[in-house]
Design an enzyme around this catalytic site. Structure first.
Site, mmCIF file in Angstrom:
data_model
loop_
_atom_site.group_PDB
_atom_site.id
_atom_site.type_symbol
_atom_site.label_atom_id
_atom_site.label_comp_id
_atom_site.label_asym_id
_atom_site.label_seq_id
_atom_site.Cartn_x
_atom_site.Cartn_y
_atom_site.Cartn_z
ATOM 1 N N HIS A 18 12.954 25.888 -117.720
ATOM 2 C CA HIS A 18 13.285 24.523 -117.281
ATOM 3 C C HIS A 18 14.593 24.066 -117.933
ATOM 4 O O HIS A 18 15.440 23.444 -117.280
ATOM 5 C CB HIS A 18 12.182 23.535 -117.690
ATOM 6 C CG HIS A 18 10.859 23.724 -117.021
ATOM 7 N ND1 HIS A 18 9.697 23.901 -117.736
ATOM 8 C CD2 HIS A 18 10.499 23.747 -115.720
ATOM 9 C CE1 HIS A 18 8.673 24.011 -116.902
ATOM 10 N NE2 HIS A 18 9.134 23.929 -115.672
ATOM 11 N N LYS A 42 -4.274 17.605 -111.171
ATOM 12 C CA LYS A 42 -4.177 18.829 -111.985
ATOM 13 C C LYS A 42 -4.771 18.598 -113.359
ATOM 14 O O LYS A 42 -4.582 17.545 -113.949
ATOM 15 C CB LYS A 42 -2.698 19.204 -112.169
ATOM 16 C CG LYS A 42 -2.196 20.260 -111.216
ATOM 17 C CD LYS A 42 -0.887 20.808 -111.762
ATOM 18 C CE LYS A 42 -0.176 21.751 -110.814
ATOM 19 N NZ LYS A 42 1.097 22.207 -111.360
ATOM 20 N N ARG A 91 12.487 30.893 -109.093
ATOM 21 C CA ARG A 91 12.354 32.159 -109.828
ATOM 22 C C ARG A 91 12.233 33.283 -108.813
ATOM 23 O O ARG A 91 13.078 33.451 -107.967
ATOM 24 C CB ARG A 91 11.127 32.104 -110.748
ATOM 25 C CG ARG A 91 11.354 31.236 -111.960
ATOM 26 C CD ARG A 91 10.077 30.847 -112.624
ATOM 27 N NE ARG A 91 9.308 29.959 -111.759
ATOM 28 C CZ ARG A 91 8.216 29.334 -112.106
ATOM 29 N NH1 ARG A 91 7.711 29.512 -113.291
ATOM 30 N NH2 ARG A 91 7.605 28.520 -111.261
ATOM 31 N N SER A 129 5.274 27.787 -117.396
ATOM 32 C CA SER A 129 4.462 27.001 -118.323
ATOM 33 C C SER A 129 3.092 27.647 -118.506
ATOM 34 O O SER A 129 2.535 27.658 -119.610
ATOM 35 C CB SER A 129 4.278 25.579 -117.796
ATOM 36 O OG SER A 129 5.513 24.932 -117.665
HETATM 37 P P1 ADP Z 1 5.651 21.956 -110.422
HETATM 38 O O1 ADP Z 1 4.202 21.776 -110.777
HETATM 39 O O2 ADP Z 1 6.248 20.800 -109.666
HETATM 40 O O3 ADP Z 1 6.008 23.298 -109.808
HETATM 41 P P2 ADP Z 1 6.843 22.925 -112.897
HETATM 42 O O4 ADP Z 1 6.996 22.149 -114.171
HETATM 43 O O5 ADP Z 1 5.951 24.129 -112.936
HETATM 44 O O6 ADP Z 1 6.385 21.851 -111.852
HETATM 45 O O7 ADP Z 1 8.270 23.386 -112.363
HETATM 46 C C1 ADP Z 1 9.286 22.466 -112.024
HETATM 47 C C2 ADP Z 1 10.414 23.210 -111.324
HETATM 48 O O8 ADP Z 1 11.032 24.117 -112.239
HETATM 49 C C3 ADP Z 1 9.993 24.066 -110.129
HETATM 50 O O9 ADP Z 1 11.020 23.998 -109.152
HETATM 51 C C4 ADP Z 1 9.900 25.455 -110.702
HETATM 52 O O10 ADP Z 1 10.109 26.447 -109.711
HETATM 53 C C5 ADP Z 1 11.058 25.418 -111.697
HETATM 54 N N1 ADP Z 1 10.924 26.405 -112.769
HETATM 55 C C6 ADP Z 1 9.866 26.593 -113.593
HETATM 56 N N2 ADP Z 1 10.092 27.606 -114.460
HETATM 57 C C7 ADP Z 1 11.336 28.081 -114.180
HETATM 58 C C8 ADP Z 1 12.139 29.153 -114.693
HETATM 59 N N3 ADP Z 1 11.686 29.969 -115.651
HETATM 60 N N4 ADP Z 1 13.368 29.359 -114.144
HETATM 61 C C9 ADP Z 1 13.794 28.561 -113.142
HETATM 62 N N5 ADP Z 1 13.087 27.544 -112.606
HETATM 63 C C10 ADP Z 1 11.872 27.312 -113.100
#
Ligand code: ADP
Length: 159
Positions: A18, A42, A91, A129
């Protein structure tokens, strides 16, 4: 005119993946607001206050980034604040379907929206995460995967 974008997510917790998206996004936009989603549906490990505080702590040195809670539909927030740009990270291929669905649905609800995708950097492509929560729950070392304040917080949450 200032280019303002939001980066919405659950951030349960915020990871270095992130952070990479945030740092790169902050160079593209004049102002980037990270929206930490409440996510009533969630079962998150961290409460909304904890997730918000970790994002604040991790991003405090980046001047044009601010942090807010998202407790409504994203399009409602965007309309209310007159913001058009949504930043998301991509990703592996596995992210694509969900992200495509979200972006198309949002633009159906609010056609002025433009969703901008930043491709993950190579070293974060498999970082999520949920992986971080899993490693940490078994006492594994996550210090290479998350900002410092998150690693410290996770230590307090081990079973
Ligand atoms: P959500 O539940 O909305 O998917 P997340 O916190 O899991 O929320 O992710 C928020 C955004 O960040 C999403 O677009 C996800 O694809 C992106 N993201 C999460 N981890 C990574 C990473 N390692 N590299 C690039 N983008 C990421």
């Amino acid at each position: 005119m200032n280019k303002i974008a939001v980066y919405p997510g659950t951030f349960d917790p915020i990871t270095n993946g992130h952070m990479d998206v945030i740092k790169r996004g902050a160079e593209i936009f004049d102002v980037l607001t990270i929206l930490v989603a409440v996510r009533k549906e969630k079962n998150t490990l961290f409460s909304i206050e904890e997730r918000l505080n970790m994002v604040k702590c991790a991003t405090k040195e980046i001047k044009n980034v601010n942090v807010a809670v998202l407790d409504t539909l994203l399009v409602h927030y965007l309309k209310e604040h007159d913001i058009r740009f949504v930043l998301r990270g991509l990703r592996a291929v596995s992210d694509f379907d969900y992200e495509f669905q979200m972006a198309l649905t949002n633009s159906e609800l609010y056609p002025e929206i433009e969703t901008i995708f930043i491709m993950s950097s190579r070293q974060y492509i498999f970082l999520s995460s949920s992986i971080v929560r899993e490693i940490s729950s078994y006492g594994g070392n996550v210090s290479n995967f998350v900002p410092k304040c998150v690693a410290e917080k996770l230590k307090t949450r081990r079973k």
